[in-house]
Scaffold this active site. Structure first.
Site, mmCIF file in Angstrom:
data_model
loop_
_atom_site.group_PDB
_atom_site.id
_atom_site.type_symbol
_atom_site.label_atom_id
_atom_site.label_comp_id
_atom_site.label_asym_id
_atom_site.label_seq_id
_atom_site.Cartn_x
_atom_site.Cartn_y
_atom_site.Cartn_z
ATOM 1 N N ASP A 16 0.880 -1.197 0.118
ATOM 2 C CA ASP A 16 -0.212 0.016 -0.274
ATOM 3 C C ASP A 16 0.787 1.311 -0.148
ATOM 4 O OD1 ASP A 16 -2.234 -1.641 0.360
ATOM 5 O OD2 ASP A 16 -1.784 -1.908 2.315
ATOM 6 N N LYS A 27 2.327 2.359 -4.965
ATOM 7 C CA LYS A 27 3.098 1.821 -6.369
ATOM 8 C C LYS A 27 2.141 2.037 -7.554
ATOM 9 C CE LYS A 27 3.029 -2.313 -4.450
ATOM 10 N NZ LYS A 27 2.733 -2.039 -3.232
ATOM 11 N N GLY A 70 -4.043 -3.995 -4.374
ATOM 12 C CA GLY A 70 -4.968 -3.064 -4.834
ATOM 13 C C GLY A 70 -4.378 -1.970 -5.181
ATOM 14 N N HIS A 71 -4.092 -1.671 -6.426
ATOM 15 C CA HIS A 71 -3.540 -0.568 -6.897
ATOM 16 C C HIS A 71 -4.336 0.584 -7.203
ATOM 17 C CE1 HIS A 71 0.594 -3.285 -7.460
ATOM 18 N NE2 HIS A 71 0.166 -3.151 -6.450
ATOM 19 N N GLN A 116 2.337 -5.995 -3.195
ATOM 20 C CA GLN A 116 2.614 -6.055 -1.762
ATOM 21 C C GLN A 116 3.916 -5.321 -1.531
ATOM 22 O OE1 GLN A 116 1.747 -9.364 -3.298
ATOM 23 N NE2 GLN A 116 -0.311 -8.700 -2.985
HETATM 24 P P1 IMP Z 1 -2.338 -12.671 1.545
HETATM 25 O O1 IMP Z 1 -1.383 -12.720 0.803
HETATM 26 O O2 IMP Z 1 -3.928 -12.468 1.304
HETATM 27 O O3 IMP Z 1 -2.593 -14.294 2.029
HETATM 28 O O4 IMP Z 1 -2.310 -11.890 2.827
HETATM 29 C C1 IMP Z 1 -1.257 -12.122 3.592
HETATM 30 C C2 IMP Z 1 -0.703 -10.917 4.565
HETATM 31 O O5 IMP Z 1 -0.059 -9.882 3.219
HETATM 32 C C3 IMP Z 1 -1.899 -10.170 5.216
HETATM 33 O O6 IMP Z 1 -1.372 -9.288 6.339
HETATM 34 C C4 IMP Z 1 -2.425 -9.051 4.188
HETATM 35 O O7 IMP Z 1 -2.974 -8.010 4.914
HETATM 36 C C5 IMP Z 1 -1.081 -8.800 3.588
HETATM 37 N N1 IMP Z 1 -1.257 -8.380 2.299
HETATM 38 C C6 IMP Z 1 -1.434 -9.148 0.950
HETATM 39 N N2 IMP Z 1 -1.571 -8.261 -0.035
HETATM 40 C C7 IMP Z 1 -1.587 -6.787 0.277
HETATM 41 C C8 IMP Z 1 -1.472 -5.815 -0.177
HETATM 42 O O8 IMP Z 1 -1.843 -5.650 -1.261
HETATM 43 N N3 IMP Z 1 -1.151 -4.708 0.519
HETATM 44 C C9 IMP Z 1 -0.908 -4.825 1.820
HETATM 45 N N4 IMP Z 1 -0.932 -5.940 2.505
HETATM 46 C C10 IMP Z 1 -1.356 -7.161 1.976
#
Ligand code: IMP
Length: 422
Positions: free
Chosen positions: A13, A16, A40-41, A225
Protein backbone atom coordinates in the site's frame (compact mmCIF):
# COMPACT_ATOMS: atom_id res chain seq x y z
CA UNK A 1 17.76 -2.82 -23.14
CA UNK A 2 17.23 -3.51 -19.44
CA UNK A 3 14.10 -4.05 -17.38
CA UNK A 4 13.49 -1.56 -14.59
CA UNK A 5 11.70 -2.76 -11.47
CA UNK A 6 9.30 -0.81 -9.31
CA UNK A 7 8.39 -2.26 -5.94
CA UNK A 8 7.14 -1.45 -2.47
CA UNK A 9 9.62 -1.17 0.40
CA UNK A 10 7.20 -1.44 3.32
CA UNK A 11 4.17 -3.64 4.09
CA UNK A 12 2.37 -2.86 0.84
CA UNK A 13 0.00 0.00 0.00
CA UNK A 14 2.91 2.39 -0.59
CA UNK A 15 1.29 3.94 -3.66
CA UNK A 16 3.00 1.86 -6.35
CA UNK A 17 -0.02 2.07 -8.67
CA UNK A 18 0.26 5.83 -8.86
CA UNK A 19 4.01 5.76 -9.53
CA UNK A 20 3.66 3.17 -12.31
CA UNK A 21 0.96 5.30 -13.85
CA UNK A 22 3.15 8.42 -13.70
CA UNK A 23 6.25 6.65 -15.06
CA UNK A 24 4.44 4.45 -17.59
CA UNK A 25 4.84 6.84 -20.57
CA UNK A 26 8.62 6.15 -20.41
CA UNK A 27 7.97 2.44 -21.02
CA UNK A 28 6.52 0.27 -23.77
CA UNK A 29 5.61 -2.67 -21.55
CA UNK A 30 4.46 -2.90 -17.92
CA UNK A 31 4.59 -6.40 -16.42
CA UNK A 32 3.27 -7.71 -13.08
CA UNK A 33 5.51 -10.42 -11.61
CA UNK A 34 3.91 -11.77 -8.42
CA UNK A 35 0.89 -11.68 -6.15
CA UNK A 36 -2.68 -11.67 -7.34
CA UNK A 37 -6.03 -10.20 -6.35
CA UNK A 38 -4.73 -9.58 -2.82
CA UNK A 39 -3.14 -6.46 -4.32
CA UNK A 40 -5.03 -3.21 -4.74
CA UNK A 41 -3.25 -0.59 -6.83
CA UNK A 42 -5.13 2.67 -6.66
CA UNK A 43 -4.80 5.21 -9.45
CA UNK A 44 -6.53 8.54 -9.53
CA UNK A 45 -6.89 9.98 -13.01
CA UNK A 46 -8.61 13.32 -13.50
CA UNK A 47 -10.19 13.01 -10.08
CA UNK A 48 -11.56 9.51 -10.72
CA UNK A 49 -10.38 6.60 -8.62
CA UNK A 50 -9.49 3.23 -10.21
CA UNK A 51 -8.38 0.18 -8.23
CA UNK A 52 -6.46 -2.55 -10.05
CA UNK A 53 -5.95 -5.96 -8.47
CA UNK A 54 -4.39 -8.28 -11.05
CA UNK A 55 -4.07 -6.03 -14.10
CA UNK A 56 -0.82 -4.03 -14.47
CA UNK A 57 -1.03 -0.30 -13.81
CA UNK A 58 0.03 0.61 -17.38
CA UNK A 59 -3.42 -0.31 -18.67
CA UNK A 60 -4.70 3.27 -18.84
CA UNK A 61 -2.01 4.29 -21.35
CA UNK A 62 -2.92 3.41 -24.92
CA UNK A 63 0.63 2.83 -26.18
CA UNK A 64 1.62 0.37 -23.45
CA UNK A 65 1.40 -3.41 -23.59
CA UNK A 66 0.64 -4.97 -20.21
CA UNK A 67 1.80 -8.42 -19.18
CA UNK A 68 0.64 -10.65 -16.34
CA UNK A 69 3.72 -12.77 -15.71
CA UNK A 70 4.12 -16.39 -14.69
CA UNK A 71 4.72 -15.41 -11.06
CA UNK A 72 1.21 -14.02 -10.65
CA UNK A 73 -1.78 -16.05 -9.42
CA UNK A 74 -5.05 -15.31 -11.22
CA UNK A 75 -8.58 -15.73 -9.93
CA UNK A 76 -10.68 -15.92 -13.14
CA UNK A 77 -13.76 -14.47 -11.44
CA UNK A 78 -12.17 -11.35 -10.00
CA UNK A 79 -9.91 -10.99 -13.04
CA UNK A 80 -12.81 -10.99 -15.55
CA UNK A 81 -14.73 -8.54 -13.34
CA UNK A 82 -11.71 -6.25 -13.45
CA UNK A 83 -11.39 -6.63 -17.24
CA UNK A 84 -15.06 -5.80 -17.75
CA UNK A 85 -14.80 -2.77 -15.46
CA UNK A 86 -11.95 -1.39 -17.57
CA UNK A 87 -13.74 -2.23 -20.83
CA UNK A 88 -16.68 -0.20 -19.55
CA UNK A 89 -14.37 2.84 -19.53
CA UNK A 90 -14.03 2.45 -23.29
CA UNK A 91 -10.58 0.83 -23.14
CA UNK A 92 -9.96 -2.06 -25.52
CA UNK A 93 -8.18 -4.02 -22.81
CA UNK A 94 -7.93 -7.31 -24.74
CA UNK A 95 -5.55 -5.60 -27.21
CA UNK A 96 -3.35 -4.25 -24.40
CA UNK A 97 -3.07 -7.22 -22.08
CA UNK A 98 -1.17 -10.52 -22.36
CA UNK A 99 -1.36 -13.39 -19.88
CA UNK A 100 1.43 -15.85 -19.23
CA UNK A 101 0.55 -19.47 -19.88
CA UNK A 102 2.53 -20.27 -16.75
CA UNK A 103 0.57 -18.08 -14.33
CA UNK A 104 -1.29 -20.26 -11.81
CA UNK A 105 -5.02 -20.19 -11.25
CA UNK A 106 -6.89 -19.56 -8.01
CA UNK A 107 -9.81 -21.98 -7.72
CA UNK A 108 -12.94 -21.25 -5.64
CA UNK A 109 -11.72 -23.99 -3.27
CA UNK A 110 -8.43 -22.09 -2.75
CA UNK A 111 -10.45 -19.27 -1.24
CA UNK A 112 -12.26 -21.69 1.05
CA UNK A 113 -8.95 -23.28 2.07
CA UNK A 114 -7.59 -19.81 2.86
CA UNK A 115 -10.59 -19.10 5.11
CA UNK A 116 -10.33 -22.54 6.72
CA UNK A 117 -6.59 -22.09 7.42
CA UNK A 118 -7.17 -18.69 9.02
CA UNK A 119 -10.06 -20.04 11.11
CA UNK A 120 -7.86 -22.89 12.39
CA UNK A 121 -5.09 -20.45 13.33
CA UNK A 122 -7.49 -18.48 15.54
CA UNK A 123 -5.62 -15.66 17.31
CA UNK A 124 -2.46 -16.48 15.38
CA UNK A 125 -4.12 -15.77 12.04
CA UNK A 126 -2.09 -13.99 9.35
CA UNK A 127 -4.85 -11.52 8.58
CA UNK A 128 -4.94 -12.78 4.98
CA UNK A 129 -7.02 -10.97 2.38
CA UNK A 130 -8.76 -14.37 1.96
CA UNK A 131 -8.33 -14.26 -1.81
CA UNK A 132 -6.89 -17.80 -1.92
CA UNK A 133 -3.31 -16.59 -2.45
CA UNK A 134 -1.54 -18.89 0.05
CA UNK A 135 -3.32 -22.10 -1.02
CA UNK A 136 -2.78 -21.30 -4.74
CA UNK A 137 0.97 -20.82 -4.25
CA UNK A 138 1.03 -23.98 -2.10
CA UNK A 139 -0.44 -25.93 -5.01
CA UNK A 140 2.12 -24.33 -7.32
CA UNK A 141 5.12 -25.39 -5.22
CA UNK A 142 3.39 -28.68 -4.34
CA UNK A 143 3.17 -29.33 -8.11
CA UNK A 144 -0.60 -29.71 -8.11
CA UNK A 145 -1.60 -26.35 -9.58
CA UNK A 146 -3.58 -25.48 -12.69
CA UNK A 147 -2.11 -22.86 -15.00
CA UNK A 148 -3.55 -20.46 -17.54
CA UNK A 149 -2.03 -22.56 -20.35
CA UNK A 150 -3.95 -25.60 -19.08
CA UNK A 151 -7.19 -23.87 -20.04
CA UNK A 152 -6.26 -24.49 -23.65
CA UNK A 153 -5.91 -28.28 -23.12
CA UNK A 154 -8.72 -30.79 -23.69
CA UNK A 155 -8.49 -32.35 -20.23
CA UNK A 156 -8.85 -29.02 -18.38
CA UNK A 157 -12.32 -29.72 -16.96
CA UNK A 158 -11.22 -33.13 -15.64
CA UNK A 159 -8.08 -31.69 -14.07
CA UNK A 160 -10.12 -28.93 -12.48
CA UNK A 161 -12.59 -31.47 -11.05
CA UNK A 162 -9.75 -33.59 -9.66
CA UNK A 163 -8.02 -30.67 -7.90
CA UNK A 164 -11.26 -29.18 -6.64
CA UNK A 165 -12.31 -32.63 -5.35
CA UNK A 166 -9.02 -32.95 -3.47
CA UNK A 167 -9.53 -29.52 -1.91
CA UNK A 168 -13.08 -30.45 -0.86
CA UNK A 169 -11.70 -33.52 0.92
CA UNK A 170 -9.21 -31.29 2.73
CA UNK A 171 -12.03 -28.95 3.77
CA UNK A 172 -14.04 -31.91 5.04
CA UNK A 173 -11.03 -33.14 7.06
CA UNK A 174 -10.66 -29.67 8.58
CA UNK A 175 -14.40 -29.77 9.35
CA UNK A 176 -14.74 -26.43 7.61
CA UNK A 177 -18.35 -25.58 6.92
CA UNK A 178 -19.34 -23.57 3.91
CA UNK A 179 -22.39 -22.73 1.87
CA UNK A 180 -22.55 -25.54 -0.74
CA UNK A 181 -25.01 -23.72 -2.97
CA UNK A 182 -22.91 -20.54 -3.10
CA UNK A 183 -19.84 -22.67 -3.77
CA UNK A 184 -21.49 -24.50 -6.70
CA UNK A 185 -22.56 -21.16 -8.15
CA UNK A 186 -19.02 -19.82 -7.86
CA UNK A 187 -17.66 -22.94 -9.65
CA UNK A 188 -20.10 -22.32 -12.51
CA UNK A 189 -19.11 -18.67 -12.72
CA UNK A 190 -15.43 -19.62 -12.55
CA UNK A 191 -15.82 -21.83 -15.64
CA UNK A 192 -17.69 -19.08 -17.51
CA UNK A 193 -14.83 -16.70 -16.73
CA UNK A 194 -12.30 -19.31 -17.89
CA UNK A 195 -14.17 -19.40 -21.21
CA UNK A 196 -13.82 -15.63 -21.45
CA UNK A 197 -10.09 -15.73 -20.64
CA UNK A 198 -9.55 -18.33 -23.40
CA UNK A 199 -10.40 -15.59 -25.90
CA UNK A 200 -7.67 -13.29 -24.58
CA UNK A 201 -3.98 -13.14 -25.54
CA UNK A 202 -2.28 -16.06 -23.77
CA UNK A 203 1.41 -16.53 -24.46
CA UNK A 204 4.79 -17.81 -23.35
CA UNK A 205 5.41 -14.33 -22.02
CA UNK A 206 9.06 -15.04 -21.14
CA UNK A 207 9.75 -15.14 -24.93
CA UNK A 208 7.61 -12.07 -25.55
CA UNK A 209 9.49 -10.09 -22.88
CA UNK A 210 12.99 -11.22 -23.85
CA UNK A 211 12.28 -10.58 -27.55
CA UNK A 212 11.05 -7.12 -26.60
CA UNK A 213 14.28 -6.44 -24.68
CA UNK A 214 16.33 -7.56 -27.68
CA UNK A 215 14.29 -5.25 -29.89
CA UNK A 216 15.25 -2.34 -27.59
CA UNK A 217 11.88 -1.96 -25.87
CA UNK A 218 11.69 -0.60 -22.34
CA UNK A 219 9.99 -2.78 -19.73
CA UNK A 220 8.82 -1.83 -16.26
CA UNK A 221 8.29 -4.74 -13.86
CA UNK A 222 5.58 -3.82 -11.35
CA UNK A 223 5.70 -5.39 -7.90
CA UNK A 224 2.75 -5.96 -5.59
CA UNK A 225 2.57 -5.99 -1.79
CA UNK A 226 5.85 -4.89 -0.19
CA UNK A 227 9.34 -6.15 0.68
CA UNK A 228 8.42 -6.61 4.35
CA UNK A 229 5.72 -9.10 3.25
CA UNK A 230 8.19 -11.21 1.22
CA UNK A 231 7.87 -14.96 1.78
CA UNK A 232 11.62 -15.27 2.60
CA UNK A 233 12.62 -11.92 4.03
CA UNK A 234 9.38 -10.56 5.46
CA UNK A 235 8.14 -10.96 9.02
CA UNK A 236 7.37 -14.69 8.51
CA UNK A 237 4.79 -16.15 8.99
CA UNK A 238 2.96 -12.79 8.77
CA UNK A 239 3.77 -12.43 5.10
CA UNK A 240 2.24 -13.12 1.72
CA UNK A 241 3.17 -16.26 -0.24
CA UNK A 242 5.24 -14.79 -3.07
CA UNK A 243 8.68 -13.20 -3.58
CA UNK A 244 7.93 -9.51 -3.41
CA UNK A 245 11.58 -8.46 -3.64
CA UNK A 246 13.64 -7.67 -6.75
CA UNK A 247 14.63 -11.30 -7.37
CA UNK A 248 10.91 -12.12 -7.67
CA UNK A 249 10.81 -10.05 -10.87
CA UNK A 250 13.38 -12.35 -12.51
CA UNK A 251 11.52 -15.49 -11.42
CA UNK A 252 8.07 -14.08 -12.06
CA UNK A 253 8.80 -12.87 -15.59
CA UNK A 254 11.66 -15.04 -16.86
CA UNK A 255 14.10 -12.14 -17.13
CA UNK A 256 17.76 -12.79 -16.26
CA UNK A 257 19.36 -10.75 -13.41
CA UNK A 258 21.86 -9.20 -15.85
CA UNK A 259 18.93 -7.69 -17.72
CA UNK A 260 17.73 -5.71 -14.71
CA UNK A 261 18.39 -1.97 -14.80
CA UNK A 262 17.08 0.51 -12.24
CA UNK A 263 15.32 -0.69 -9.10
CA UNK A 264 12.87 1.95 -7.95
CA UNK A 265 11.65 1.59 -4.37
CA UNK A 266 8.39 3.18 -3.24
CA UNK A 267 7.75 4.11 0.39
CA UNK A 268 5.35 6.31 2.30
CA UNK A 269 6.55 9.27 4.41
CA UNK A 270 5.22 7.17 7.32
CA UNK A 271 4.38 3.45 7.66
CA UNK A 272 1.23 1.37 7.45
CA UNK A 273 0.47 -2.30 7.81
CA UNK A 274 -2.74 -4.23 7.27
CA UNK A 275 -3.26 -7.64 8.85
CA UNK A 276 -1.34 -9.17 11.74
CA UNK A 277 2.38 -9.24 12.52
CA UNK A 278 5.08 -7.08 14.07
CA UNK A 279 5.13 -3.34 13.39
CA UNK A 280 7.80 -1.68 15.58
CA UNK A 281 6.76 1.95 14.95
CA UNK A 282 3.00 1.38 15.18
CA UNK A 283 1.15 4.26 16.87
CA UNK A 284 -1.74 3.02 18.98
CA UNK A 285 -2.72 6.55 19.95
CA UNK A 286 -4.41 9.67 18.55
CA UNK A 287 -1.47 10.34 16.25
CA UNK A 288 -1.87 6.92 14.58
CA UNK A 289 -5.58 7.56 14.30
CA UNK A 290 -5.00 11.00 12.77
CA UNK A 291 -2.61 9.55 10.16
CA UNK A 292 -5.20 6.87 9.30
CA UNK A 293 -7.97 9.44 8.89
CA UNK A 294 -6.01 12.02 6.87
CA UNK A 295 -4.30 9.34 4.81
CA UNK A 296 -7.58 7.48 4.22
CA UNK A 297 -5.76 4.35 5.33
CA UNK A 298 -8.34 1.72 4.56
CA UNK A 299 -7.45 -1.32 2.45
CA UNK A 300 -8.35 -0.94 -1.24
CA UNK A 301 -8.94 -4.71 -1.51
CA UNK A 302 -10.57 -5.60 1.80
CA UNK A 303 -11.65 -2.22 3.21
CA UNK A 304 -9.87 -3.07 6.46
CA UNK A 305 -8.40 -0.22 8.50
CA UNK A 306 -4.62 -0.04 8.18
CA UNK A 307 -2.37 0.20 11.21
CA UNK A 308 -0.29 3.41 11.08
CA UNK A 309 3.06 4.54 12.51
CA UNK A 310 6.16 6.65 11.95
CA UNK A 311 8.70 5.92 9.24
CA UNK A 312 10.95 3.01 10.22
CA UNK A 313 14.48 3.54 8.83
CA UNK A 314 15.96 0.16 9.90
CA UNK A 315 13.11 -1.59 8.05
CA UNK A 316 13.51 0.73 5.04
CA UNK A 317 17.28 0.14 4.93
CA UNK A 318 16.69 -3.63 5.04
CA UNK A 319 14.30 -3.41 2.09
CA UNK A 320 16.76 -1.22 0.14
CA UNK A 321 19.54 -3.75 0.82
CA UNK A 322 17.48 -6.78 -0.25
CA UNK A 323 16.36 -5.13 -3.48
CA UNK A 324 19.48 -3.18 -4.48
CA UNK A 325 17.30 -0.08 -4.77
CA UNK A 326 18.85 2.61 -6.99
CA UNK A 327 16.25 5.35 -6.53
CA UNK A 328 13.44 6.12 -4.15
CA UNK A 329 9.93 7.53 -4.39
CA UNK A 330 8.41 9.08 -1.25
CA UNK A 331 4.62 8.98 -1.18
CA UNK A 332 1.81 10.66 0.75
CA UNK A 333 3.97 13.47 2.10
CA UNK A 334 0.87 15.72 2.28
CA UNK A 335 -0.71 13.42 4.90
CA UNK A 336 1.83 14.72 7.44
CA UNK A 337 1.28 18.42 6.57
CA UNK A 338 -0.87 19.03 9.64
CA UNK A 339 1.56 17.55 12.16
CA UNK A 340 3.62 19.94 14.26
CA UNK A 341 6.14 17.20 14.93
CA UNK A 342 7.13 14.32 12.63
CA UNK A 343 9.23 11.43 13.88
CA UNK A 344 11.51 8.87 12.26
CA UNK A 345 12.73 5.66 13.86
CA UNK A 346 16.51 5.62 13.45
CA UNK A 347 17.34 2.49 15.48
CA UNK A 348 15.77 -0.15 17.70
CA UNK A 349 16.57 -1.19 21.25
CA UNK A 350 16.53 -4.98 21.41
CA UNK A 351 17.55 -6.80 24.62
CA UNK A 352 18.98 -3.52 25.94
CA UNK A 353 21.23 -3.06 22.89
CA UNK A 354 20.97 -0.52 20.11
CA UNK A 355 20.64 -2.07 16.66
CA UNK A 356 19.38 -1.24 13.20
CA UNK A 357 18.63 -4.87 12.30
CA UNK A 358 15.28 -6.57 12.65
CA UNK A 359 15.57 -9.51 15.05
CA UNK A 360 14.76 -13.01 13.70
CA UNK A 361 12.52 -13.82 16.64
CA UNK A 362 9.35 -11.85 16.22
CA UNK A 363 8.26 -12.19 19.81
CA UNK A 364 11.36 -10.21 20.88
CA UNK A 365 10.45 -6.79 22.21
CA UNK A 366 11.60 -4.10 19.76
CA UNK A 367 11.69 -0.54 21.12
CA UNK A 368 12.01 2.10 18.41
CA UNK A 369 14.40 5.04 18.99
CA UNK A 370 13.09 8.21 17.33
CA UNK A 371 14.52 11.42 15.91
CA UNK A 372 12.09 14.30 15.91
CA UNK A 373 11.54 16.81 13.07
CA UNK A 374 9.59 20.04 12.97
CA UNK A 375 6.46 19.73 10.81
CA UNK A 376 6.42 21.55 7.46
CA UNK A 377 2.82 22.74 7.39
CA UNK A 378 0.91 23.38 4.19
CA UNK A 379 2.76 22.73 0.93
CA UNK A 380 2.54 25.99 -1.01
CA UNK A 381 3.90 25.09 -4.42
CA UNK A 382 5.15 21.77 -5.64
CA UNK A 383 6.36 22.93 -9.04
CA UNK A 384 9.98 22.75 -7.91
CA UNK A 385 11.91 21.14 -5.08
CA UNK A 386 13.50 24.48 -4.22
CA UNK A 387 10.10 25.90 -3.35
CA UNK A 388 9.38 23.12 -0.82
CA UNK A 389 9.36 24.17 2.89
CA UNK A 390 12.79 24.00 4.55
CA UNK A 391 11.45 21.59 7.23
CA UNK A 392 10.36 19.11 4.56
CA UNK A 393 13.69 19.39 2.77
CA UNK A 394 15.44 18.63 6.07
CA UNK A 395 13.26 15.53 6.52
CA UNK A 396 13.99 14.34 2.99
CA UNK A 397 17.71 15.01 3.20
CA UNK A 398 17.99 13.18 6.52
CA UNK A 399 16.35 10.09 5.04
CA UNK A 400 18.48 10.19 1.88
CA UNK A 401 21.64 10.42 3.96
CA UNK A 402 20.59 7.58 6.26
CA UNK A 403 19.62 5.16 3.47
CA UNK A 404 22.26 6.32 0.96
CA UNK A 405 19.85 6.36 -1.99
CA UNK A 406 18.40 9.49 -3.64
CA UNK A 407 14.69 10.27 -3.41
CA UNK A 408 13.71 11.07 -6.99
CA UNK A 409 9.94 11.34 -6.82
CA UNK A 410 7.82 13.15 -4.24
CA UNK A 411 4.08 12.56 -4.13
CA UNK A 412 1.84 15.08 -2.39
CA UNK A 413 -1.61 13.85 -3.41
CA UNK A 414 -3.39 11.05 -5.22
CA UNK A 415 -3.60 12.62 -8.69
CA UNK A 416 -0.92 12.24 -11.39
CA UNK A 417 -0.49 16.03 -11.32
CA UNK A 418 0.42 16.03 -7.60
CA UNK A 419 3.86 14.62 -8.24
CA UNK A 420 7.29 16.23 -8.28
CA UNK A 421 10.14 14.49 -10.09
CA UNK A 422 13.53 15.81 -9.02
P1 IMP B 1 -2.49 -12.81 1.67
O1 IMP B 1 -1.42 -12.50 0.70
O2 IMP B 1 -3.84 -12.38 1.20
O3 IMP B 1 -2.48 -14.22 2.13
O4 IMP B 1 -2.22 -11.93 2.99
C1 IMP B 1 -1.05 -12.12 3.79
C2 IMP B 1 -0.68 -10.83 4.49
O5 IMP B 1 -0.26 -9.88 3.53
C3 IMP B 1 -1.83 -10.17 5.24
O6 IMP B 1 -1.32 -9.52 6.39
C4 IMP B 1 -2.36 -9.15 4.27
O7 IMP B 1 -3.01 -8.08 4.90
C5 IMP B 1 -1.06 -8.72 3.60
N1 IMP B 1 -1.28 -8.27 2.22
C6 IMP B 1 -1.50 -9.03 1.14
N2 IMP B 1 -1.62 -8.27 0.05
C7 IMP B 1 -1.45 -7.00 0.44
C8 IMP B 1 -1.42 -5.75 -0.24
O8 IMP B 1 -1.56 -5.66 -1.47
N3 IMP B 1 -1.21 -4.65 0.53
C9 IMP B 1 -1.00 -4.72 1.87
N4 IMP B 1 -1.01 -5.86 2.55
C10 IMP B 1 -1.23 -7.00 1.84
Amino acid sequence: MKTDILLGLQWGDEGKGKVVDVLAPQYEIVARFQGGPNAGHTLEIQGKKHVLHTIPSGIFHNKIMNVIGNGVVIDPISFVEEVKGIEALGIDICKRLILSKRAHLILPTHRLLDASSEALKGKEKIGSTLKGIGPAYMDKTGRNGLRVGDMLEKDFAARYASLSGKHQQMLALAKYEYDRKAFEESEKKWMECVNFIRTMMIMDTEYFLNDALKAGKKILAEGAQGSLLDIDFGSYPFVTSSSTTCAGACIGLGIAPRNIGEVEGVFKAYCTRVGSGPFPTELLDDIGEKIAQIGREFGSTTGRKRRCGWLDLPALKRAIMLNGVTRLDMMKIDVLNEFEEVKVCTHYMVDGKQTDQLPYNLSTEIKPVYKSFKGWGKLPDISSYDKMPAELKEYIQYIEKAVEVPIKLLSVGPDRSQTLIR
